[in-house]
Design an enzyme around this catalytic site. Structure first.
Site, PDB file in Angstrom:
ATOM      1  CB  ALA A 192      -0.883  -0.018   1.229  1.00  0.00           C
ATOM      2  N   GLY A 195       0.598  -5.014   0.956  1.00  0.00           N
ATOM      3  CA  GLY A 195      -0.592  -5.120   0.100  1.00  0.00           C
ATOM      4  C   GLY A 195      -0.294  -5.796  -1.225  1.00  0.00           C
ATOM      5  CD  GLU A 212      -2.329  -7.712   2.987  1.00  0.00           C
ATOM      6  OE1 GLU A 212      -1.940  -6.544   2.709  1.00  0.00           O
ATOM      7  OE2 GLU A 212      -3.063  -7.948   3.954  1.00  0.00           O
ATOM      8  CD  GLU A 271       1.530  -5.509   5.540  1.00  0.00           C
ATOM      9  OE1 GLU A 271       2.427  -6.356   5.745  1.00  0.00           O
ATOM     10  OE2 GLU A 271       0.674  -5.629   4.648  1.00  0.00           O
TER      11      GLU A 271
HETATM   12  N1  COA Z   1       4.587   3.197  -0.631  1.00  0.00           N
HETATM   13  C1  COA Z   1       4.968   4.359  -1.168  1.00  0.00           C
HETATM   14  N2  COA Z   1       6.111   4.520  -1.851  1.00  0.00           N
HETATM   15  C2  COA Z   1       6.903   3.439  -1.975  1.00  0.00           C
HETATM   16  C3  COA Z   1       6.582   2.194  -1.439  1.00  0.00           C
HETATM   17  C4  COA Z   1       5.349   2.093  -0.738  1.00  0.00           C
HETATM   18  N3  COA Z   1       4.927   0.940  -0.223  1.00  0.00           N
HETATM   19  N4  COA Z   1       7.576   1.326  -1.727  1.00  0.00           N
HETATM   20  C5  COA Z   1       8.488   2.010  -2.425  1.00  0.00           C
HETATM   21  N5  COA Z   1       8.100   3.303  -2.561  1.00  0.00           N
HETATM   22  C6  COA Z   1       8.783   4.379  -3.262  1.00  0.00           C
HETATM   23  C7  COA Z   1       9.972   4.907  -2.461  1.00  0.00           C
HETATM   24  O1  COA Z   1       9.525   5.843  -1.499  1.00  0.00           O
HETATM   25  C8  COA Z   1      10.778   5.528  -3.558  1.00  0.00           C
HETATM   26  O2  COA Z   1      10.185   6.756  -3.922  1.00  0.00           O
HETATM   27  P1  COA Z   1      11.128   8.082  -4.180  1.00  0.00           P
HETATM   28  O3  COA Z   1      12.041   7.686  -5.309  1.00  0.00           O
HETATM   29  O4  COA Z   1      10.147   9.144  -4.547  1.00  0.00           O
HETATM   30  O5  COA Z   1      11.848   8.297  -2.889  1.00  0.00           O
HETATM   31  C9  COA Z   1      10.580   4.578  -4.735  1.00  0.00           C
HETATM   32  O6  COA Z   1       9.367   3.867  -4.446  1.00  0.00           O
HETATM   33  C10 COA Z   1      11.694   3.567  -4.895  1.00  0.00           C
HETATM   34  O7  COA Z   1      11.847   2.870  -3.669  1.00  0.00           O
HETATM   35  P2  COA Z   1      13.239   2.734  -2.892  1.00  0.00           P
HETATM   36  O8  COA Z   1      12.932   2.508  -1.444  1.00  0.00           O
HETATM   37  O9  COA Z   1      14.127   3.877  -3.224  1.00  0.00           O
HETATM   38  O10 COA Z   1      13.813   1.412  -3.559  1.00  0.00           O
HETATM   39  P3  COA Z   1      14.853   0.376  -2.919  1.00  0.00           P
HETATM   40  O11 COA Z   1      15.254  -0.529  -4.022  1.00  0.00           O
HETATM   41  O12 COA Z   1      15.913   1.082  -2.171  1.00  0.00           O
HETATM   42  O13 COA Z   1      14.001  -0.462  -1.837  1.00  0.00           O
HETATM   43  C11 COA Z   1      12.086  -1.696  -1.070  1.00  0.00           C
HETATM   44  C12 COA Z   1      12.952  -1.300  -2.275  1.00  0.00           C
HETATM   45  C13 COA Z   1      10.870  -2.469  -1.613  1.00  0.00           C
HETATM   46  C14 COA Z   1      12.883  -2.592  -0.115  1.00  0.00           C
HETATM   47  C15 COA Z   1      11.640  -0.435  -0.320  1.00  0.00           C
HETATM   48  O14 COA Z   1      11.092   0.480  -1.257  1.00  0.00           O
HETATM   49  C16 COA Z   1      10.588  -0.683   0.725  1.00  0.00           C
HETATM   50  O15 COA Z   1      10.890  -1.197   1.807  1.00  0.00           O
HETATM   51  N6  COA Z   1       9.321  -0.305   0.436  1.00  0.00           N
HETATM   52  C17 COA Z   1       8.233  -0.403   1.364  1.00  0.00           C
HETATM   53  C18 COA Z   1       7.757  -1.821   1.497  1.00  0.00           C
HETATM   54  C19 COA Z   1       6.656  -1.924   2.529  1.00  0.00           C
HETATM   55  O16 COA Z   1       6.837  -1.698   3.702  1.00  0.00           O
HETATM   56  N7  COA Z   1       5.457  -2.279   2.065  1.00  0.00           N
HETATM   57  C20 COA Z   1       4.305  -2.453   2.909  1.00  0.00           C
HETATM   58  C21 COA Z   1       3.517  -1.204   2.938  1.00  0.00           C
HETATM   59  S1  COA Z   1       2.066  -1.413   3.940  1.00  0.00           S
END
Ligand code: COA
Length: 260
Positions: free
Chosen positions: A66, A111, A114, A134
């Site tokens: 999400a 999400g 899911e 989460e």
């Molecule tokens: N919601 C909003 N934005 C998200 C996102 C999410 N769930 N997951 C990634 N993004 C965005 C980042 O903020 C970033 O945006 P920006 O370039 O404007 O800063 C972009 O996507 C790229 O992500 P980034 O974190 O730079 O990539 P990465 O390769 O370093 O890391 C992940 C990848 C997946 C490990 C990391 O993005 C992450 O942990 N995301 C969240 C996962 C999560 O907790 N999901 C559950 C949400 S309820």
């Protein structure tokens, strides 16, 4: 169908829905969830579509969860509404009445995991990573992850994932039954399509009733589930497809199913 955050392409009865926010790793903001709802509603009622592949745009992610920016400011009422809305959309996908395969092309987190769980079958690329992080954000699954994950991989493995928030790689996901197969990244769509086309070659009503029998049957006592299966079996005996399928076998030719 045109959307801001989804691409929908249909060819020869197979639709490919691509979540298309690659700069945000295809995170599901409210708009995207609404678009998924509209897209699957349309695909569900379009008889020319007999199967769907759901995937994410870009090299890195299926769906990274999400949209955390939206989650960060939510009130309790927003949070509950968002959870219920998301659950309904995933229920719509699971209850589509035609097979839906998640082609997991990278991160499927929160999400996104899911969403993949709501699809009937999951095919993962070798670089896929799945998880429910989460709890690391001080929240919890809200799109039925606490329900579908233990039903798929068992309570112990699900709780390990749900409570640690750690990701599993594609091989581990395959080992625990979270994904059905793992394929090289460049083969993901081809392999997903080949699997879906095998399903689509069968009677559409057979697929629909089988999906219904499995989904409903797993939630009720065994006797009731068997009775439901028998009732659907009786119903399918009224179909043109049954006549055609059995006749084609006896005439040693491929069946031509109409979904009637
Ligand atoms: N919601 C909003 N934005 C998200 C996102 C999410 N769930 N997951 C990634 N993004 C965005 C980042 O903020 C970033 O945006 P920006 O370039 O404007 O800063 C972009 O996507 C790229 O992500 P980034 O974190 O730079 O990539 P990465 O390769 O370093 O890391 C992940 C990848 C997946 C490990 C990391 O993005 C992450 O942990 N995301 C969240 C996962 C999560 O907790 N999901 C559950 C949400 S309820």
């Amino acid at each position: 169908m045109t959307f801001d955050n989804l691409l929908v392409e249909t060819r020869e009865g197979l639709a490919i829905v691509t979540v298309n926010r690659p700069d945000k790793l295809n995170a599901l903001n409210d708009k995207t969830v609404g678009e998924l709802d509209a897209a699957f509603q349309a695909l569900g009622s379009d008889d020319s579509v007999r199967g769907v592949i759901l995937t994410g745009a870009g090299e890195k992610a299926f769906v990274a969860g999400a949209d955390i920016a939206e989650l960060s400011t939510q009130s309790p009422i927003d949070g509950k509404d968002r959870s219920v809305r998301g659950q309904h959309v995933l229920d719509r996908i699971e209850g589509l009445g035609k097979p839906v395969i998640a082609a997991v092309n990278g991160f499927a987190l929160g999400g996104g995991c899911e969403l993949a769980l709501a699809c009937h079958v999951r095919v993962a690329s070798e670089n896929a990573k799945l998880g429910t992080p989460e709890v690391k954000l001080g929240i919890m699954c809200g799109y039925a992850g606490t329900q579908r994950l233990p039903r798929l991989v068992g309570r112990g493995r699900a709780l390990e994932m749900l409570l640690t928030g750690e990701m599993v790689d594609a091989q581990e996901a395959w080992r625990i039954g979270l994904v059905n197969k793992v394929v090289p990244r460049e083969a993901l769509l081809r392999e997903s399509e080949a699997l879906l086309r095998k399903m689509m070659a069968n009677g559409p009503l057979s697929l629909r009733f089988t999906l219904e029998a499995v989904a409903a049957g797993l939630e009720v006592p065994f006797d009731e589930a068997q009775l439901f299966e028998a009732t659907l079996f009786g119903l399918i005996c009224t179909s043109e497809d049954m006549k055609e399928g059995t006749k084609a076998f006896l005439e040693k030719r491929p069946a031509k199913f109409q979904g009637k």
